[in-house]
Motif scaffolding. Structure first.
Motif, PDB file in Angstrom:
ATOM      1  N   GLY A 166       0.811  -1.202   0.000  1.00  0.00           N
ATOM      2  CA  GLY A 166       0.000   0.000   0.000  1.00  0.00           C
ATOM      3  C   GLY A 166       0.845   1.252   0.000  1.00  0.00           C
ATOM      4  N   HIS A 167       0.269   2.333  -0.499  1.00  0.00           N
ATOM      5  CA  HIS A 167       0.957   3.625  -0.599  1.00  0.00           C
ATOM      6  C   HIS A 167       0.159   4.680   0.156  1.00  0.00           C
ATOM      7  N   SER A 168       0.860   5.548   0.895  1.00  0.00           N
ATOM      8  CA  SER A 168       0.261   6.667   1.609  1.00  0.00           C
ATOM      9  C   SER A 168      -0.742   6.143   2.646  1.00  0.00           C
ATOM     10  N   PHE A 169      -2.028   6.478   2.516  1.00  0.00           N
ATOM     11  CA  PHE A 169      -3.018   5.877   3.408  1.00  0.00           C
ATOM     12  C   PHE A 169      -2.967   4.353   3.322  1.00  0.00           C
ATOM     13  N   GLY A 170      -2.712   3.837   2.111  1.00  0.00           N
ATOM     14  CA  GLY A 170      -2.608   2.390   1.941  1.00  0.00           C
ATOM     15  C   GLY A 170      -1.432   1.817   2.702  1.00  0.00           C
ATOM     16  N   GLY A 171      -0.314   2.550   2.755  1.00  0.00           N
ATOM     17  CA  GLY A 171       0.818   2.104   3.551  1.00  0.00           C
ATOM     18  C   GLY A 171       0.504   2.104   5.033  1.00  0.00           C
ATOM     19  N   MET A 172      -0.201   3.134   5.473  1.00  0.00           N
ATOM     20  CA  MET A 172      -0.656   3.191   6.865  1.00  0.00           C
ATOM     21  C   MET A 172      -1.544   1.990   7.190  1.00  0.00           C
ATOM     22  N   PHE A 173      -2.479   1.691   6.301  1.00  0.00           N
ATOM     23  CA  PHE A 173      -3.382   0.558   6.497  1.00  0.00           C
ATOM     24  C   PHE A 173      -2.611  -0.751   6.530  1.00  0.00           C
ATOM     25  N   ALA A 174      -1.610  -0.899   5.645  1.00  0.00           N
ATOM     26  CA  ALA A 174      -0.846  -2.142   5.601  1.00  0.00           C
ATOM     27  C   ALA A 174      -0.101  -2.373   6.913  1.00  0.00           C
ATOM     28  N   ILE A 175       0.446  -1.318   7.493  1.00  0.00           N
ATOM     29  CA  ILE A 175       1.133  -1.438   8.776  1.00  0.00           C
ATOM     30  C   ILE A 175       0.134  -1.763   9.884  1.00  0.00           C
TER      31      ILE A 175
END
Length: 289
Positions: A166-175
């Motif tokens: 995920g990227h940006s918000f998606g990166g936050m969600f992935a973590i």
């Protein structure tokens, strides 16, 4: 899968030398048609709340691996990032056995601002709930209870080699997924994650996750987290990701592998489009190394 773009195919007239005649099998007018990505599938699904998703599939190619199933990469914001990852996978033979699953939204927009703001975020107080937020567990439920079983019904899947990007918000969600449902994905790639969101709400989940790993309640062996930022990301984005990496280094003693990488010459919105091969190598080349 058909993308919602069109291309003019200019066949023209191919003249035979000295005769001026066209080849019989060449069309004599330009034809317009939709572009199709080879080796892909698409279907729609609904979550328990009735929200509709486009599911974009990059099909595996070649024999089933020795593990008995194909590795799977789930990609958030699939409208924006699925196509380039799919083509990068197919162009590199060592990655073709993977399944890529794009979690996308109806419509042509690369990013659906309202849907992703809800799906990828934690709940907030009502006075701050514009646009609506708080759907992160609904999306994780959908992935775990509906989407993953649907993929496993169609393909042999390696249950021990499933990843989330995920990227940006998606990166936050992935973590968030790593910290709260570590059994769901073996490997995470978070590009420019928005770790500052909602007063750095992930810090509490990070502490809980770390304590569970140290207590032996979570098995971190064969799990990895790759953090990537652009050198033109905000300074806070860069510092937050770097500091998270440093804090998680201590968990390497329990098997969790983590890494941090800064991409030169890119910014927050451009960095995902130079990461395709790096993501594939991280998640497939060395089993998430």
């Amino acid at each position: 899968m058909k993308l919602f773009v069109s291309s003019l195919v200019f066949a023209g007239l191919v003249l035979m030398a000295g005769s001026g005649a066209a080849y019989a099998d060449e069309p004599d007018v330009a034809a317009e048609r939709q572009v199709t990505l080879d080796q892909t599938l698409e279907w729609t699904m609904q979550n328990q709340q009735g929200a509709v998703y486009r599911i974009l599939i990059s099909k595996p190619e070649g024999e089933v691996p020795y593990s008995g199933g194909y590795p799977v990469i789930y990609v958030l914001d699939g409208n924006a990032y699925f196509a380039s990852l799919h083509e990068a996978k197919r162009a590199q033979e060592q990655f073709r056995q993977a399944i890529i699953v794009g979690i996308a939204y109806p419509g042509e927009a690369p990013h659906n601002f309202l849907r992703r703001s809800y799906d990828l975020s934690p709940p907030v107080a009502e006075e701050h709930n514009t646009p609506p937020q708080g759907g992160q567990d609904e999306l994780l439920d959908f992935i775990e209870q509906s989407l993953m079983p649907a993929i496993a019904e169609r393909f042999p899947v390696d249950a021990n080699h499933q990843s989330l990007y995920g990227h940006s918000f998606g990166g936050m969600f992935a973590i968030y997924a790593l910290f709260t449902r570590p059994e769901l994905f073996n490997h995470i790639v978070a590009a420019s994650p928005s770790l500052w969101w909602n007063n750095s709400y992930l810090l509490k989940h990070e502490r809980d996750f770390s304590q569970q790993v140290e207590a032996g309640e979570v098995n971190a062996i064969h799990h990895s987290l790759s953090l990537v930022v652009a050198d033109n990301d905000s300074l806070q984005n860069q510092q937050d990701a770097s500091q998270l990496y440093q804090r998680l280094e201590d968990l390497s003693a329990y098997g969790l592998r983590s890494s941090f990488h800064k991409v030169e010459g890119e910014d927050h919105m451009s960095v995902p489009f130079v990461l395709e091969s790096r993501v594939l190598k991280q998640l497939l080349g060395t089993r998430g190394g």
